[in-house]
Design a protein around this motif. Structure first.
Motif, short mmCIF file in Angstrom:
data_model
loop_
_atom_site.label_atom_id
_atom_site.label_comp_id
_atom_site.label_asym_id
_atom_site.label_seq_id
_atom_site.Cartn_x
_atom_site.Cartn_y
_atom_site.Cartn_z
N GLU A 39 0.82 -1.21 0.00
CA GLU A 39 0.00 0.00 0.00
C GLU A 39 0.85 1.26 0.00
O GLU A 39 0.49 2.26 -0.62
N VAL A 40 2.00 1.21 0.68
CA VAL A 40 2.92 2.35 0.66
C VAL A 40 3.46 2.56 -0.76
O VAL A 40 3.53 3.70 -1.25
N ILE A 41 3.85 1.47 -1.42
CA ILE A 41 4.34 1.57 -2.79
C ILE A 41 3.27 2.18 -3.70
O ILE A 41 3.55 3.10 -4.49
N LEU A 42 2.05 1.67 -3.59
CA LEU A 42 0.99 2.11 -4.49
C LEU A 42 0.57 3.55 -4.24
O LEU A 42 0.06 4.22 -5.15
N SER A 43 0.79 4.06 -3.03
CA SER A 43 0.48 5.47 -2.78
C SER A 43 1.46 6.38 -3.52
O SER A 43 1.12 7.51 -3.88
N ALA A 44 2.67 5.86 -3.76
CA ALA A 44 3.68 6.65 -4.48
C ALA A 44 3.69 6.35 -5.97
O ALA A 44 4.03 7.22 -6.78
N ALA A 45 3.33 5.12 -6.33
CA ALA A 45 3.33 4.70 -7.74
C ALA A 45 2.02 3.95 -8.00
O ALA A 45 1.98 2.71 -7.93
N PRO A 46 0.93 4.67 -8.27
CA PRO A 46 -0.39 4.04 -8.39
C PRO A 46 -0.43 2.97 -9.48
O PRO A 46 0.30 3.02 -10.47
N LEU A 47 -1.31 2.02 -9.25
CA LEU A 47 -1.54 0.98 -10.24
C LEU A 47 -2.00 1.58 -11.56
O LEU A 47 -2.74 2.57 -11.60
N HIS A 48 -1.57 0.96 -12.65
CA HIS A 48 -2.03 1.36 -13.98
C HIS A 48 -2.06 0.12 -14.86
O HIS A 48 -1.47 -0.92 -14.53
N HIS A 49 -2.77 0.20 -15.96
CA HIS A 49 -2.87 -0.94 -16.85
C HIS A 49 -1.57 -1.13 -17.63
O HIS A 49 -1.04 -0.18 -18.22
N ALA A 50 -1.07 -2.34 -17.61
CA ALA A 50 0.13 -2.67 -18.39
C ALA A 50 -0.22 -2.74 -19.86
O ALA A 50 -1.39 -2.87 -20.25
N THR A 51 0.81 -2.65 -20.69
CA THR A 51 0.64 -2.83 -22.13
C THR A 51 1.63 -3.87 -22.63
O THR A 51 2.70 -4.06 -22.04
N THR A 52 1.26 -4.54 -23.69
CA THR A 52 2.15 -5.49 -24.32
C THR A 52 3.24 -4.74 -25.09
O THR A 52 3.12 -3.53 -25.32
N PRO A 53 4.33 -5.42 -25.49
CA PRO A 53 5.36 -4.74 -26.29
C PRO A 53 4.82 -4.10 -27.56
O PRO A 53 5.38 -3.11 -28.05
N SER A 54 3.69 -4.63 -28.07
CA SER A 54 3.09 -4.05 -29.27
C SER A 54 2.15 -2.89 -28.95
O SER A 54 1.57 -2.29 -29.86
N GLY A 55 1.97 -2.59 -27.66
CA GLY A 55 1.15 -1.45 -27.27
C GLY A 55 -0.28 -1.78 -26.92
O GLY A 55 -1.07 -0.87 -26.62
N LEU A 56 -0.66 -3.06 -26.89
CA LEU A 56 -2.02 -3.44 -26.55
C LEU A 56 -2.22 -3.43 -25.03
O LEU A 56 -1.34 -3.85 -24.28
N PRO A 57 -3.36 -2.94 -24.55
CA PRO A 57 -3.59 -2.91 -23.10
C PRO A 57 -3.81 -4.32 -22.54
O PRO A 57 -4.39 -5.18 -23.20
N MET A 58 -3.34 -4.54 -21.32
CA MET A 58 -3.53 -5.82 -20.63
C MET A 58 -4.53 -5.63 -19.50
O MET A 58 -4.70 -4.52 -18.97
N SER A 59 -5.20 -6.71 -19.12
CA SER A 59 -6.21 -6.61 -18.07
C SER A 59 -5.58 -6.46 -16.69
O SER A 59 -6.17 -5.86 -15.78
N VAL A 60 -4.38 -6.99 -16.49
CA VAL A 60 -3.72 -6.90 -15.20
C VAL A 60 -3.23 -5.47 -14.96
O VAL A 60 -2.82 -4.78 -15.89
N MET A 61 -3.34 -5.01 -13.71
CA MET A 61 -2.82 -3.70 -13.35
C MET A 61 -1.49 -3.87 -12.65
O MET A 61 -1.25 -4.86 -11.95
N VAL A 62 -0.60 -2.89 -12.81
CA VAL A 62 0.78 -3.05 -12.36
C VAL A 62 1.29 -1.80 -11.66
O VAL A 62 0.77 -0.70 -11.82
#
Length: 210
Positions: A39-62
């Motif tokens: 939770e401390v990490i996420l307060s400084a670096a919020p979760l966001h959607h990952a993308t594939t190397p080709s630029g497609l959005p992924m369902s997992v948040m990172v």
């Protein structure tokens, strides 16, 4: 606390492949402490959607944390669209990752980055290899918190048969050395609720990048 003083008291490990070790329940005694660190990490670096190397959005948040050197190796610091430097890895997480690596036969491992994946029901991670690291012998240390998942660990070609491994809350799996470049992924997560993490699974992967 001495990183090596608790080894004898912790659970024994299960060798899956040469260089791959599964330690069930190893994180249970510190799970609340680890989740507070997340939770401390996420307060400084919020979760966001990952993308594939080709630029497609992924369902997992990172999210990520780690050293400036690891950040610069992973991202282009000259790119103005890149986010600010990652926060540091909390000491409690880094120390635990080192202990896990020592137990698994990698006494020199000192992580400089921790990558966080947050899964909810239906999300998955496709079969892939991790190739961003400078030393591809050093292990990946992976901690599971929250809902269980089926982790897929394959061979050295994308089409190789995969081994299905159930990972539950508190489990740790480490792969490095001769297993470092095995393809791996996560099957779609089943719905559920965990007392600590709610409807989510958090996966923390520690690496030596720079």
């Amino acid at each position: 606390m001495n990183l090596f003083s608790q080894l004898a008291a912790e659970p024994t490990h299960e060798d899956i492949f040469p260089g791959t070790v599964l330690m069930r329940g190893l994180a249970l005694t510190q799970d609340a402490e680890f989740f507070a660190a997340i939770e401390v990490i996420l307060s400084a670096a919020p979760l966001h959607h990952a993308t594939t190397p080709s630029g497609l959005p992924m369902s997992v948040m990172v999210s990520d944390c780690g050293t400036p050197e690891a950040f610069r190796r992973r991202w282009d610091p000259q790119n103005p669209s890149v986010r600010k430097l990652w926060p540091s890895i909390p000491r409690v997480l880094a120390d635990f990752a080192i202990r896990c690596a020592v137990r698994s036969g990698f006494p020199q491992f000192r992580p400089d980055t921790c990558h966080i994946n947050r899964y909810h029901a239906g999300t998955k991670l496709g079969i892939h290899q991790d190739r961003h690291e400078f030393d591809l012998y050093q292990p990946i240390v992976s901690i599971s918190l929250g809902l269980e998942c089926i982790f897929l660990l394959g061979g050295f070609q994308r089409t190789d048969k995969t081994k299905r491994i159930l990972l539950e809350h508190g489990d740790v799996i480490v792969w490095g050395g001769p297993s470092r470049m095995r393809f791996h992924g996560v099957q779609p997560l089943k719905p559920g609720h965990h007392p600590l993490t709610g409807p989510y699974r958090y996966n923390l992967t520690f690496r030596k990048v720079a």
